[in-house]
Design a protein around this motif. Structure first.
Motif, PDB file in Angstrom:
ATOM      1  N   SER A  15       0.837  -1.201   0.000  1.00  0.00           N
ATOM      2  CA  SER A  15       0.000   0.000   0.000  1.00  0.00           C
ATOM      3  C   SER A  15       0.874   1.254   0.000  1.00  0.00           C
ATOM      4  CB  SER A  15      -0.926   0.006   1.218  1.00  0.00           C
ATOM      5  OG  SER A  15      -1.842  -1.071   1.171  1.00  0.00           O
ATOM      6  N   ALA A  16       1.942   1.226   0.783  1.00  0.00           N
ATOM      7  CA  ALA A  16       2.884   2.344   0.811  1.00  0.00           C
ATOM      8  C   ALA A  16       3.522   2.555  -0.563  1.00  0.00           C
ATOM      9  CB  ALA A  16       3.962   2.103   1.861  1.00  0.00           C
ATOM     10  N   ALA A  17       3.881   1.460  -1.213  1.00  0.00           N
ATOM     11  CA  ALA A  17       4.489   1.547  -2.538  1.00  0.00           C
ATOM     12  C   ALA A  17       3.526   2.175  -3.540  1.00  0.00           C
ATOM     13  CB  ALA A  17       4.919   0.163  -3.004  1.00  0.00           C
ATOM     14  N   ILE A  18       2.268   1.791  -3.478  1.00  0.00           N
ATOM     15  CA  ILE A  18       1.259   2.337  -4.392  1.00  0.00           C
ATOM     16  C   ILE A  18       1.130   3.849  -4.204  1.00  0.00           C
ATOM     17  CG2 ILE A  18      -1.235   2.419  -4.833  1.00  0.00           C
ATOM     18  CD1 ILE A  18      -1.236  -0.648  -4.327  1.00  0.00           C
ATOM     19  N   GLY A  24       4.610  10.223  -7.523  1.00  0.00           N
ATOM     20  CA  GLY A  24       5.718  10.560  -8.408  1.00  0.00           C
ATOM     21  C   GLY A  24       7.090  10.215  -7.873  1.00  0.00           C
ATOM     22  N   LYS A  25       7.151   9.368  -6.839  1.00  0.00           N
ATOM     23  CA  LYS A  25       8.434   8.991  -6.239  1.00  0.00           C
ATOM     24  C   LYS A  25       8.923   7.658  -6.809  1.00  0.00           C
ATOM     25  CE  LYS A  25       7.739  12.576  -3.649  1.00  0.00           C
ATOM     26  NZ  LYS A  25       8.332  13.873  -4.064  1.00  0.00           N
ATOM     27  N   THR A  26      10.239   7.491  -6.810  1.00  0.00           N
ATOM     28  CA  THR A  26      10.799   6.193  -7.187  1.00  0.00           C
ATOM     29  C   THR A  26      10.808   5.310  -5.940  1.00  0.00           C
ATOM     30  OG1 THR A  26      13.030   7.045  -6.769  1.00  0.00           O
ATOM     31  CG2 THR A  26      12.221   7.122  -9.035  1.00  0.00           C
ATOM     32  N   VAL A  27      10.254   4.117  -6.083  1.00  0.00           N
ATOM     33  CA  VAL A  27      10.043   3.247  -4.928  1.00  0.00           C
ATOM     34  C   VAL A  27      10.613   1.855  -5.186  1.00  0.00           C
ATOM     35  CG1 VAL A  27       8.342   2.196  -3.385  1.00  0.00           C
ATOM     36  CG2 VAL A  27       7.937   4.497  -4.310  1.00  0.00           C
ATOM     37  N   LEU A  28      11.385   1.373  -4.234  1.00  0.00           N
ATOM     38  CA  LEU A  28      11.884  -0.002  -4.255  1.00  0.00           C
ATOM     39  C   LEU A  28      11.314  -0.730  -3.041  1.00  0.00           C
ATOM     40  CD1 LEU A  28      13.787  -2.342  -5.147  1.00  0.00           C
ATOM     41  CD2 LEU A  28      15.559  -1.266  -3.734  1.00  0.00           C
ATOM     42  N   VAL A  29      10.725  -1.902  -3.282  1.00  0.00           N
ATOM     43  CA  VAL A  29      10.217  -2.744  -2.203  1.00  0.00           C
ATOM     44  C   VAL A  29      11.159  -3.925  -2.044  1.00  0.00           C
ATOM     45  CG1 VAL A  29       8.281  -4.120  -1.345  1.00  0.00           C
ATOM     46  CG2 VAL A  29       7.834  -2.082  -2.737  1.00  0.00           C
ATOM     47  N   LEU A  30      11.651  -4.132  -0.829  1.00  0.00           N
ATOM     48  CA  LEU A  30      12.537  -5.260  -0.544  1.00  0.00           C
ATOM     49  C   LEU A  30      11.795  -6.256   0.335  1.00  0.00           C
ATOM     50  CD1 LEU A  30      15.821  -3.289   0.197  1.00  0.00           C
ATOM     51  CD2 LEU A  30      15.314  -4.644  -1.854  1.00  0.00           C
ATOM     52  N   GLU A  31      11.753  -7.509  -0.078  1.00  0.00           N
ATOM     53  CA  GLU A  31      11.018  -8.553   0.642  1.00  0.00           C
ATOM     54  C   GLU A  31      11.888  -9.790   0.774  1.00  0.00           C
ATOM     55  OE1 GLU A  31       8.841 -11.099   2.511  1.00  0.00           O
ATOM     56  OE2 GLU A  31       8.057  -9.060   2.251  1.00  0.00           O
ATOM     57  N   ALA A  32      11.944 -10.342   1.985  1.00  0.00           N
ATOM     58  CA  ALA A  32      12.813 -11.492   2.241  1.00  0.00           C
ATOM     59  C   ALA A  32      12.259 -12.785   1.663  1.00  0.00           C
ATOM     60  CB  ALA A  32      13.030 -11.646   3.746  1.00  0.00           C
ATOM     61  N   LYS A  33      10.936 -12.941   1.662  1.00  0.00           N
ATOM     62  CA  LYS A  33      10.360 -14.227   1.247  1.00  0.00           C
ATOM     63  C   LYS A  33       9.473 -14.075   0.016  1.00  0.00           C
ATOM     64  CE  LYS A  33      10.610 -16.092   5.945  1.00  0.00           C
ATOM     65  NZ  LYS A  33       9.850 -16.633   7.103  1.00  0.00           N
ATOM     66  N   SER A  34       8.184 -13.811   0.230  1.00  0.00           N
ATOM     67  CA  SER A  34       7.255 -13.651  -0.881  1.00  0.00           C
ATOM     68  C   SER A  34       6.273 -12.541  -0.550  1.00  0.00           C
ATOM     69  CB  SER A  34       6.500 -14.960  -1.155  1.00  0.00           C
ATOM     70  OG  SER A  34       5.698 -15.311  -0.044  1.00  0.00           O
ATOM     71  N   TYR A  35       5.684 -11.974  -1.561  1.00  0.00           N
ATOM     72  CA  TYR A  35       4.750 -10.877  -1.327  1.00  0.00           C
ATOM     73  C   TYR A  35       3.489 -11.374  -0.612  1.00  0.00           C
ATOM     74  CZ  TYR A  35       1.893 -12.619  -5.245  1.00  0.00           C
ATOM     75  OH  TYR A  35       1.107 -13.390  -6.062  1.00  0.00           O
ATOM     76  N   GLY A  36       2.811 -10.467   0.043  1.00  0.00           N
ATOM     77  CA  GLY A  36       1.522 -10.803   0.648  1.00  0.00           C
ATOM     78  C   GLY A  36       1.495 -10.809   2.159  1.00  0.00           C
ATOM     79  N   GLY A  37       2.591 -11.197   2.784  1.00  0.00           N
ATOM     80  CA  GLY A  37       2.587 -11.278   4.234  1.00  0.00           C
ATOM     81  C   GLY A  37       1.671 -12.369   4.760  1.00  0.00           C
ATOM     82  N   GLN A  38       1.189 -12.194   5.994  1.00  0.00           N
ATOM     83  CA  GLN A  38       0.379 -13.220   6.650  1.00  0.00           C
ATOM     84  C   GLN A  38      -0.955 -13.451   5.951  1.00  0.00           C
ATOM     85  OE1 GLN A  38       1.234 -15.170   9.264  1.00  0.00           O
ATOM     86  NE2 GLN A  38       3.258 -14.244   9.346  1.00  0.00           N
ATOM     87  N   ILE A  39      -1.520 -12.426   5.330  1.00  0.00           N
ATOM     88  CA  ILE A  39      -2.860 -12.545   4.758  1.00  0.00           C
ATOM     89  C   ILE A  39      -2.904 -13.549   3.618  1.00  0.00           C
ATOM     90  CG2 ILE A  39      -2.650 -10.737   3.004  1.00  0.00           C
ATOM     91  CD1 ILE A  39      -5.692 -11.491   5.288  1.00  0.00           C
ATOM     92  N   ILE A  40      -1.763 -13.820   3.007  1.00  0.00           N
ATOM     93  CA  ILE A  40      -1.743 -14.721   1.858  1.00  0.00           C
ATOM     94  C   ILE A  40      -2.177 -16.137   2.243  1.00  0.00           C
ATOM     95  CG2 ILE A  40       0.630 -15.622   1.956  1.00  0.00           C
ATOM     96  CD1 ILE A  40       0.814 -14.840  -1.059  1.00  0.00           C
ATOM     97  N   ALA A  69       2.401  -2.549 -11.554  1.00  0.00           N
ATOM     98  CA  ALA A  69       1.898  -1.877 -12.750  1.00  0.00           C
ATOM     99  C   ALA A  69       2.082  -0.363 -12.672  1.00  0.00           C
ATOM    100  CB  ALA A  69       0.419  -2.213 -12.959  1.00  0.00           C
ATOM    101  N   LEU A  70       2.027   0.173 -11.467  1.00  0.00           N
ATOM    102  CA  LEU A  70       2.190   1.615 -11.286  1.00  0.00           C
ATOM    103  C   LEU A  70       3.650   2.049 -11.361  1.00  0.00           C
ATOM    104  CD1 LEU A  70      -0.408   2.215  -8.439  1.00  0.00           C
ATOM    105  CD2 LEU A  70      -0.501   3.183 -10.743  1.00  0.00           C
ATOM    106  N   GLY A  71       4.556   1.085 -11.231  1.00  0.00           N
ATOM    107  CA  GLY A  71       5.970   1.424 -11.379  1.00  0.00           C
ATOM    108  C   GLY A  71       6.874   1.098 -10.213  1.00  0.00           C
ATOM    109  N   ALA A  72       6.331   0.498  -9.161  1.00  0.00           N
ATOM    110  CA  ALA A  72       7.180   0.119  -8.027  1.00  0.00           C
ATOM    111  C   ALA A  72       8.076  -1.063  -8.416  1.00  0.00           C
ATOM    112  CB  ALA A  72       6.323  -0.256  -6.824  1.00  0.00           C
ATOM    113  N   GLN A  73       9.320  -1.033  -7.967  1.00  0.00           N
ATOM    114  CA  GLN A  73      10.222  -2.168  -8.171  1.00  0.00           C
ATOM    115  C   GLN A  73      10.167  -3.075  -6.938  1.00  0.00           C
ATOM    116  OE1 GLN A  73      14.211  -1.386  -9.712  1.00  0.00           O
ATOM    117  NE2 GLN A  73      13.595   0.696 -10.225  1.00  0.00           N
ATOM    118  N   VAL A  74      10.236  -4.366  -7.166  1.00  0.00           N
ATOM    119  CA  VAL A  74      10.221  -5.323  -6.058  1.00  0.00           C
ATOM    120  C   VAL A  74      11.409  -6.260  -6.216  1.00  0.00           C
ATOM    121  CG1 VAL A  74       8.943  -7.132  -4.852  1.00  0.00           C
ATOM    122  CG2 VAL A  74       7.694  -5.228  -5.921  1.00  0.00           C
ATOM    123  N   LYS A  75      12.207  -6.371  -5.163  1.00  0.00           N
ATOM    124  CA  LYS A  75      13.327  -7.304  -5.161  1.00  0.00           C
ATOM    125  C   LYS A  75      13.232  -8.193  -3.923  1.00  0.00           C
ATOM    126  CE  LYS A  75      16.596  -4.462  -7.773  1.00  0.00           C
ATOM    127  NZ  LYS A  75      17.997  -3.952  -7.859  1.00  0.00           N
TER     128      LYS A  75
END
Length: 303
Positions: A15-18, A24-40, A69-75
């Motif tokens: 949500s923060a990335a969106i 208009g900011k460049t955003v990188l999301v860093l995740e250790a495992k997989s997207y979604g967190g506990q809700i997945i 799709a909005l442009g956030a990078q995820v690694k």
């Protein structure tokens, strides 16, 4: 240099990335495992405003795809630490180091262990922390769920559809979960309650064969023949990597109010990892928006 680095790809982080990229900011999301967190791992979400019913996996996937799709990078890299150089921050992972103007810590929380001897050894050999992930491996077999909150009740109801007997072990004499979940579970004929009790031993050689439970009042011990034990006794934050940089409360949560600002300038926090009274999907999404917008104001103030 990125404008914003978000640590964690759960509901709060995505949500923060969106909100960050939409500003208009460049955003990188860093995740250790997989997207979604506990809700997945939640089979059905029915309490998110505007969505009548959706699986946790579908919800998380939609959020992830929207952010991308909005442009956030995820690694997918585990963050080891944040280096604060004043105006510039550097997020160090096991693979690389990323400079940025600000950081949003959205690491969520992880499953709380039972604390019984051999628990780690038996994890994956009968011990599980996710009923929806592993429940089908125990089709037709007897299993047990430890916990008294809503997650434990949901897990027990889910397992009752596929397993033999489902024991629900709770250390108190009443459940803490939602009443509707308690009522739904009472309709399951193959569910047996083991109240005022706690697991004191895990039995079996290569795989789990039974658990020993002790009644807290009578001290009587009973052996339950189960092939699976699903632990659902709450969560705990994973903020140890940031303990020297931002203030944590005694339980390890990042100290921050509703403005999501931490004790360190330019570092924000969002979601279940921060101090808060309510930890729900809606509050995680709200935190992500608040933290991102606050971060944008901070970044604009640097220029």
């Amino acid at each position: 240099m990125y404008d914003m680095i978000v640590i964690g790809a759960g509901t709060a982080g995505l949500s923060a990335a969106i909100y960050g990229v939409r500003a208009g900011k460049t955003v990188l999301v860093l995740e250790a495992k997989s997207y979604g967190g506990q809700i997945i791992n939640t089979p059905e979400v029915e309490n998110y405003p505007g969505i009548r019913s959706i699986s946790g996996f579908e919800f998380a996937t939609g959020l992830y795809e929207q952010a991308k799709a909005l442009g956030a990078q995820v690694k997918y890299e585990r963050v080891l630490r944040i280096e604060d150089r004043g105006v510039e921050k550097t997020v160090v992972t096991g693979k690389d180091a990323y400079p940025c103007k600000c950081v949003i810590v959205a690491t969520g929380a992880k499953n709380r262990p039972l604390g019984v001897e051999r628990e780690q050894e038996m994890t994956g050999k009968g011990i599980s922390y996710c009923a929806t992930c592993d429940g089908m491996f125990f089709r037709g077999k007897d299993v047990a769920v430890v916990g008294g909150g809503s997650t434990a009740l949901e897990d027990a109801a889910f397992l009752a559809n596929y397993c033999g007997t489902v024991y629900v072990i709770h250390r108190r004499d009443a459940f803490r979960g939602e009443d509707r979940l308690v009522r739904a579970l009472e309709k399951k004929e193959n569910v047996t309650y083991v109240m005022d009790s706690q697991v004191v031993a895990l039995n079996g050689e290569e795989t789990l064969r039974s658990v020993t439970v002790e009644n807290k009042k009578t001290k009587e011990r009973t052996e339950l023949p189960v092939s699976g034990l699903f632990i659902a006794i709450g969560q705990m934050p994973d903020n140890g990597a940031f303990a020297e940089l931002v203030e944590l409360d005694p339980a390890g949560y990042v100290r921050a109010g509703e403005d999501c600002r931490t004790s360190a300038q330019g570092i924000f926090t969002a979601g279940d990892c921060r101090t808060k009274a309510v930890r729900q999907l809606t509050t995680a999404a709200a935190d992500g928006a608040v933290a991102a917008l606050a971060a944008c104001v901070y970044i604009d103030g640097l220029d």
